[in-house]
Design a protein around this motif. Structure first.
Motif, PDB file in Angstrom:
ATOM      1  N   ALA A 139       0.828  -1.288   0.106  1.00 36.99           N
ATOM      2  CA  ALA A 139       0.125   0.109   0.119  1.00 36.99           C
ATOM      3  C   ALA A 139       0.863   1.312   0.061  1.00 36.99           C
ATOM      4  O   ALA A 139       0.527   2.216  -0.754  1.00 36.99           O
ATOM      5  N   PHE A 140       2.029   1.385   0.993  1.00 39.31           N
ATOM      6  CA  PHE A 140       2.861   2.345   1.001  1.00 39.31           C
ATOM      7  C   PHE A 140       3.601   2.682  -0.556  1.00 39.31           C
ATOM      8  O   PHE A 140       3.401   3.731  -0.862  1.00 39.31           O
ATOM      9  N   VAL A 141       4.088   1.618  -1.234  1.00 34.32           N
ATOM     10  CA  VAL A 141       4.816   1.744  -2.278  1.00 34.32           C
ATOM     11  C   VAL A 141       3.714   2.221  -3.463  1.00 34.32           C
ATOM     12  O   VAL A 141       3.954   2.999  -4.383  1.00 34.32           O
ATOM     13  N   PHE A 146       3.960   5.636  -5.703  1.00 36.15           N
ATOM     14  CA  PHE A 146       3.608   5.516  -7.075  1.00 36.15           C
ATOM     15  C   PHE A 146       2.482   6.538  -7.734  1.00 36.15           C
ATOM     16  O   PHE A 146       2.597   7.266  -8.456  1.00 36.15           O
ATOM     17  N   MET A 147       1.523   6.454  -6.862  1.00 33.73           N
ATOM     18  CA  MET A 147       0.320   6.978  -7.332  1.00 33.73           C
ATOM     19  C   MET A 147       0.415   8.676  -6.901  1.00 33.73           C
ATOM     20  O   MET A 147      -0.531   9.494  -7.237  1.00 33.73           O
ATOM     21  N   THR A 148       1.472   9.036  -6.094  1.00 32.10           N
ATOM     22  CA  THR A 148       1.498  10.616  -5.819  1.00 32.10           C
ATOM     23  C   THR A 148       1.793  11.329  -7.304  1.00 32.10           C
ATOM     24  O   THR A 148       1.548  12.334  -7.206  1.00 32.10           O
ATOM     25  N   ALA A 149       2.153  10.533  -8.275  1.00 36.58           N
ATOM     26  CA  ALA A 149       2.367  11.220  -9.444  1.00 36.58           C
ATOM     27  C   ALA A 149       1.105  11.785 -10.072  1.00 36.58           C
ATOM     28  O   ALA A 149       1.295  12.914 -10.798  1.00 36.58           O
ATOM     29  N   ALA A 150      -0.061  11.208  -9.838  1.00 37.77           N
ATOM     30  CA  ALA A 150      -1.321  11.969 -10.254  1.00 37.77           C
ATOM     31  C   ALA A 150      -1.336  13.488  -9.647  1.00 37.77           C
ATOM     32  O   ALA A 150      -1.532  14.266 -10.662  1.00 37.77           O
ATOM     33  N   PRO A 151      -1.500  13.333  -8.321  1.00 39.13           N
ATOM     34  CA  PRO A 151      -1.495  14.939  -7.744  1.00 39.13           C
ATOM     35  C   PRO A 151      -0.359  15.685  -8.394  1.00 39.13           C
ATOM     36  O   PRO A 151      -0.672  16.926  -8.455  1.00 39.13           O
ATOM     37  N   ARG A 202       0.593   4.913   4.573  1.00 38.42           N
ATOM     38  CA  ARG A 202       1.342   4.323   5.624  1.00 38.42           C
ATOM     39  C   ARG A 202       0.618   3.692   6.948  1.00 38.42           C
ATOM     40  O   ARG A 202       0.967   2.809   7.352  1.00 38.42           O
ATOM     41  N   ASN A 203      -0.370   4.472   7.136  1.00 43.05           N
ATOM     42  CA  ASN A 203      -1.189   3.845   8.299  1.00 43.05           C
ATOM     43  C   ASN A 203      -2.176   2.821   7.810  1.00 43.05           C
ATOM     44  O   ASN A 203      -2.060   1.745   8.593  1.00 43.05           O
ATOM     45  N   SER A 204      -2.383   2.645   6.452  1.00 39.82           N
ATOM     46  CA  SER A 204      -3.054   1.411   6.024  1.00 39.82           C
ATOM     47  C   SER A 204      -2.134   0.213   6.267  1.00 39.82           C
ATOM     48  O   SER A 204      -2.459  -1.004   6.491  1.00 39.82           O
TER      49      SER A 204
END
Length: 440
Positions: free
Chosen positions: A148-150, A154-159, A307-309
């Motif tokens: 989930a963290f990685v 990866f998905m920070t790329a969208a925002p 990270r919490n997930s």
């Protein structure tokens, strides 16, 4: 040293260092790739500020063009993901990026609605395999407890694409008339070129599987290969591994519906936010800077949420709560009568939409393996995109033409996100009842 000979204490010592090394090698690179992928599909939102007038598009036509991307995206999703599994990520992702970079740049030369529709459709075909392919690729390299963290990284790329790309797109729009080209034509040309270059680099940089990773030490390579093999075997023993198994699994359909709401929100913001914010009188560059604010908020909060997930090993409620927050944020945005309130609403919505996705994408590989995982991820992505990426932009454009503003469209997006929250919560209840019945 054989895989079976790795002592548990040695494995415990190897795990953090191997995960860090793999993360440093893979994660920054795929973030850049997804940054370009997302930029190439949503930069049409900035282009539409003047392109629509230049080539004769109404808001409804623009919505159809924005949405028809996903018709091609859906049609090619599963075949593309299965092809990646067969020929390897290195070759397939490199090919896809070169092709979609060229197509994105070619959008600079559309002359009317039909050429616009055609290029958006074939761009969707080319991009179809990238996102679900990377989600599958991460399952080859990262144990489930780290995924989930990685995935969030990866998905920070969208925002990030909206945050960094918005000021760039706004600046490119000011090149109006340079070399006898419109600003929106420069936008497509300049933002398409790096994708082609990175596609070529991908061929030489990516590694298909841990066992091929010469950049890992032999002991590290053996531990990671063995860990991922054990995880695949454990899933295969208790989960579906055939394509048909994924197609008929109701959990895949439910996750696709949850994903549909998040996709509707993601592309509502990615495609329509520049036009919604523009009504408050910002210049193109100011618009780009203001549009970056909600995305900056999303980048920080989605990583903390993921990270919490991972820390709690809980996925379903993290998805449901994030979707609920996104729905509330869209309601606030629809009611906004000032730029400040609009940015607050979009920031809350951006957090929820982006924070829901990493834990959501950690869920399919918990109950699917092998070809079923490839197919299931592609089905979720395709079905979610059908509603979120195709129908969503079309509905928003149509409601904008009918009502004269974007409020009804934002309320529609809010409703889809609230439905996603309810479905994600229901998925959790079903899972807990199953766990209780097994324990009894």
């Amino acid at each position: 040293m054989n895989i079976a000979a790795v002592h548990p204490q040695d494995a415990a010592a190897l795990e953090p260092s191997v995960v860090r090394k793999v993360s440093r090698r893979i994660t920054p690179f795929i973030i850049v790739l997804y940054f370009l992928s997302f930029l190439n599909r949503v930069n049409v939102g900035f282009a539409g500020l003047t392109m629509n007038h230049d080539i004769g598009l109404t808001q409804a036509m623009f919505g159809v063009g924005a949405g028809i991307f996903f018709v091609g995206y859906i049609a090619a999703g599963m075949p593309s993901n299965l092809a990646l599994q067969r020929v390897g990520a290195r070759r397939w992702i490199a090919l896809l990026m070169v092709v979609w970079g060229l197509l994105s740049a070619a959008t600079a030369f559309v002359t009317g609605p039909y050429s616009f529709y055609t290029l958006r459709f074939v761009l969707g075909l080319a991009e179809a395999g990238f996102f679900p392919g990377i989600i599958l690729y991460l399952s080859f390299w990262f144990p489930a407890r780290h995924r989930a963290f990685v995935t969030a990284m990866f998905m920070t790329a969208a925002p990030l694409s909206n945050m960094i790309g918005s000021p760039i797109s706004g600046a490119l729009m000011n090149l109006e008339g340079v070399a006898h080209l419109h600003g929106w034509q420069w936008l497509f040309l300049v933002e398409g070129a790096p994708t082609v270059l990175l596609g070529i680099i991908s061929y030489f940089y990516l590694t298909d599987r841990p066992e091929d990773a010469q950049w890992l030490a032999p002991a590290e390579r053996q531990w990671l290969s063995g860990e991922m093999l054990r995880e695949r075997e454990a899933k295969a023993a208790q989960s579906k591994s055939s394509v048909w198994g994924a197609v008929k699994d109701p959990r895949v359909l439910l996750l696709a519906l949850v994903y549909a709401g998040t996709s509707t929100g993601l592309y509502a913001i990615g495609i329509w936010a520049p036009m919604i914010i523009h009504r408050f009188g910002f210049s193109y560059f100011e618009l780009g800077v203001v549009n970056a604010i909600p995305n900056l908020f999303a980048v920080v909060t989605m990583v903390l949420w993921a990270r919490n997930s991972d820390r709690t090993n809980e996925r379903r409620l993290h998805v449901a709560i994030a979707c609920l927050a996104a729905g509330i944020g869209m309601l606030v945005s629809g009611h906004a009568t000032s730029a400040i309130v609009l940015i607050i609403g979009l920031s809350i919505a951006n957090f929820g939409i982006n924070a829901a996705k990493p834990p959501l994408w950690s869920m399919p590989t918990q109950f699917l393996s092998g070809s079923a995982a490839a197919a299931g991820i592609a089905i979720i992505n395709a079905m979610g995109s059908l509603i979120g990426g195709t129908i969503g932009p079309m509905v928003i454009g149509r409601l904008r033409d009918l009502s004269g503003d974007y409020s009804l469209g934002l309320y529609f997006v809010s409703a889809t996100l609230l439905v996603s929250a309810a479905l994600a919560y229901a998925f959790g209840l079903r899972a807990r009842r199953a766990e209780v019945s097994v324990s009894q």
